[in-house]
Enzyme design. Structure first.
Site, PDB file in Angstrom:
ATOM      1  N   GLY A  45       4.414 -50.236  38.274  1.00 60.63           N
ATOM      2  CA  GLY A  45       3.889 -51.365  38.102  1.00 60.63           C
ATOM      3  C   GLY A  45       4.687 -52.616  38.629  1.00 60.63           C
ATOM      4  N   GLN A  50       8.901 -60.742  38.464  1.00 53.84           N
ATOM      5  CA  GLN A  50      10.142 -59.617  38.332  1.00 53.84           C
ATOM      6  C   GLN A  50      10.714 -59.805  40.078  1.00 53.84           C
ATOM      7  OE1 GLN A  50       7.385 -56.535  36.871  1.00 53.84           O
ATOM      8  NE2 GLN A  50       9.798 -55.677  36.469  1.00 53.84           N
ATOM      9  N   CYS A  95      10.823 -50.249  32.495  1.00 51.33           N
ATOM     10  CA  CYS A  95      10.637 -51.572  33.366  1.00 51.33           C
ATOM     11  C   CYS A  95      11.901 -51.614  34.441  1.00 51.33           C
ATOM     12  CB  CYS A  95      10.707 -52.665  32.341  1.00 51.33           C
ATOM     13  SG  CYS A  95      10.275 -54.247  33.235  1.00 51.33           S
ATOM     14  N   LEU A  96      11.267 -52.059  35.742  1.00 50.21           N
ATOM     15  CA  LEU A  96      12.331 -52.058  36.594  1.00 50.21           C
ATOM     16  C   LEU A  96      13.080 -53.309  36.406  1.00 50.21           C
ATOM     17  CD1 LEU A  96       9.967 -51.335  39.776  1.00 50.21           C
ATOM     18  CD2 LEU A  96      11.800 -50.078  39.015  1.00 50.21           C
ATOM     19  N   HIS A 137       1.455 -54.064  29.827  1.00 45.09           N
ATOM     20  CA  HIS A 137       2.928 -54.363  30.239  1.00 45.09           C
ATOM     21  C   HIS A 137       3.221 -55.350  31.248  1.00 45.09           C
ATOM     22  CE1 HIS A 137       7.251 -52.638  31.086  1.00 45.09           C
ATOM     23  NE2 HIS A 137       7.020 -53.349  31.699  1.00 45.09           N
ATOM     24  N   GLU A 138       2.414 -55.181  32.268  1.00 42.91           N
ATOM     25  CA  GLU A 138       2.629 -56.178  33.360  1.00 42.91           C
ATOM     26  C   GLU A 138       2.046 -57.508  32.902  1.00 42.91           C
ATOM     27  OE1 GLU A 138       4.699 -55.250  35.609  1.00 42.91           O
ATOM     28  OE2 GLU A 138       4.389 -53.302  35.169  1.00 42.91           O
ATOM     29  N   HIS A 141       4.442 -59.838  31.188  1.00 40.30           N
ATOM     30  CA  HIS A 141       5.522 -60.473  32.249  1.00 40.30           C
ATOM     31  C   HIS A 141       4.974 -61.796  32.487  1.00 40.30           C
ATOM     32  CE1 HIS A 141       8.302 -57.517  33.178  1.00 40.30           C
ATOM     33  NE2 HIS A 141       7.773 -56.472  33.410  1.00 40.30           N
TER      34      HIS A 141
HETATM   35  C1  Y12 Z   1       3.985 -47.456  31.460  1.00 43.47           C
HETATM   36  C2  Y12 Z   1       5.072 -47.791  31.055  1.00 43.47           C
HETATM   37  C3  Y12 Z   1       5.508 -48.768  31.829  1.00 43.47           C
HETATM   38  C4  Y12 Z   1       5.051 -49.496  32.956  1.00 43.47           C
HETATM   39  C5  Y12 Z   1       5.461 -50.621  33.603  1.00 43.47           C
HETATM   40  C6  Y12 Z   1       5.909 -50.418  35.079  1.00 43.47           C
HETATM   41  N1  Y12 Z   1       7.392 -49.674  34.794  1.00 43.47           N
HETATM   42  C7  Y12 Z   1       7.916 -49.067  35.863  1.00 43.47           C
HETATM   43  O1  Y12 Z   1       7.263 -49.047  36.878  1.00 43.47           O
HETATM   44  C8  Y12 Z   1       9.161 -48.605  35.678  1.00 43.47           C
HETATM   45  C9  Y12 Z   1       9.628 -47.869  36.567  1.00 43.47           C
HETATM   46  C10 Y12 Z   1      11.250 -47.350  36.506  1.00 43.47           C
HETATM   47  C11 Y12 Z   1      11.581 -46.778  37.373  1.00 43.47           C
HETATM   48  C12 Y12 Z   1      13.368 -46.472  37.444  1.00 43.47           C
HETATM   49  O2  Y12 Z   1      13.864 -46.035  38.632  1.00 43.47           O
HETATM   50  C13 Y12 Z   1      13.925 -44.546  38.626  1.00 43.47           C
HETATM   51  O3  Y12 Z   1      13.117 -43.957  37.900  1.00 43.47           O
HETATM   52  C14 Y12 Z   1      14.689 -44.017  40.194  1.00 43.47           C
HETATM   53  C15 Y12 Z   1      13.952 -46.921  36.723  1.00 43.47           C
HETATM   54  O4  Y12 Z   1      15.309 -46.565  36.872  1.00 43.47           O
HETATM   55  C16 Y12 Z   1      16.140 -46.767  35.953  1.00 43.47           C
HETATM   56  O5  Y12 Z   1      16.017 -46.709  34.694  1.00 43.47           O
HETATM   57  C17 Y12 Z   1      17.961 -46.260  36.294  1.00 43.47           C
HETATM   58  C18 Y12 Z   1      13.435 -47.546  35.618  1.00 43.47           C
HETATM   59  C19 Y12 Z   1      12.086 -47.996  35.396  1.00 43.47           C
HETATM   60  C20 Y12 Z   1       3.856 -48.790  33.187  1.00 43.47           C
HETATM   61  C21 Y12 Z   1       3.230 -47.881  32.530  1.00 43.47           C
HETATM   62 CO    CO Z   2       8.154 -54.425  33.346  1.00 35.90          CO
END
Ligand code: Y12
Ligand code: CO
Length: 171
Positions: A45, A50, A95-96, A137-138, A141
């Site tokens: 997401g 962001q 969260c990215l 979550h989004e 933001h």
């Molecule tokens: C449930 C909980 C949160 C959400 C919001 C969307 N969140 C994400 O997409 C988070 C992604 C994420 C990806 C990462 O990178 C890797 O895993 C390679 C990351 O990396 C590090 O922490 C280093 C962190 C977050 C939706 C549903």
């Molecule tokens: Co986020």
């Protein structure tokens, strides 16, 4: 095009995003860039703020049962609102914009989402499980809120300490 993702504590993440009024080619190109950016960072997401664009846009791509993120599951959500929230659930969120940190956050279990698609058409979606969590979550933001603001005082203090270390290591 892959866009740079801004990370905490960048103050731009606190900005409340504004309604989208033009559903034109510029928006379509931006949505495509957001998708490319999210996928290239292994996200599920992403909100427009962001990538430093304060408009009420978010995209989602929830993995299927086999963990694959398919184009069919790509969801573009513009000017969203929710109704009929029900139940409560805990999920370890990430969260990215807050890399390297994951924490259990309480959210509604299910909800109805009202939004516009890239053509400005009004749509409704019943969401539960991970999709409902991701939507909440989004949508936070879009209000300039991050999931870390939902932590207890002590957990937030611990986070700030840990995150400072992460930032130092990056320098
Ligand atoms: C449930 C909980 C949160 C959400 C919001 C969307 N969140 C994400 O997409 C988070 C992604 C994420 C990806 C990462 O990178 C890797 O895993 C390679 C990351 O990396 C590090 O922490 C280093 C962190 C977050 C939706 C549903
Ligand atoms: Co986020």
């Amino acid at each position: 095009m892959i866009l740079p993702i801004i990370t905490y504590p960048n103050k731009q993440l606190k900005v409340r995003s504004t309604q989208v009024t033009s559903f034109d080619q510029l928006l379509h190109r931006f949505l495509d860039d957001m998708y490319e950016t999210m996928m290239s960072s292994n996200g599920i997401g992403l909100a427009a703020i962001q990538v430093a664009n304060p408009i009420r846009v978010l995209i989602l791509c929830i993995p299927d049962g086999e963990g694959n993120q398919t184009l069919e599951n790509r969801l573009e959500v513009i000017n969203p609102s929710i109704s009929n929230p029900s139940g409560n659930t805990l999920y370890q969120e990430g969260c990215l914009s807050v890399p390297g940190f994951y924490e259990d956050i309480e959210r509604y279990e299910a909800l109805t989402l009202h939004y516009q698609n890239r053509h400005g058409e009004h749509c409704t979606l019943e969401a539960d499980e991970l999709l409902a969590i991701a939507i909440q979550h989004e949508m936070d933001h879009l209000e300039g809120k991050l999931f870390i603001e939902k932590l207890t005082y002590n957990r937030r203090k611990k986070f700030e300490k840990e995150y400072k270390k992460v930032l130092k290591e990056k320098k």
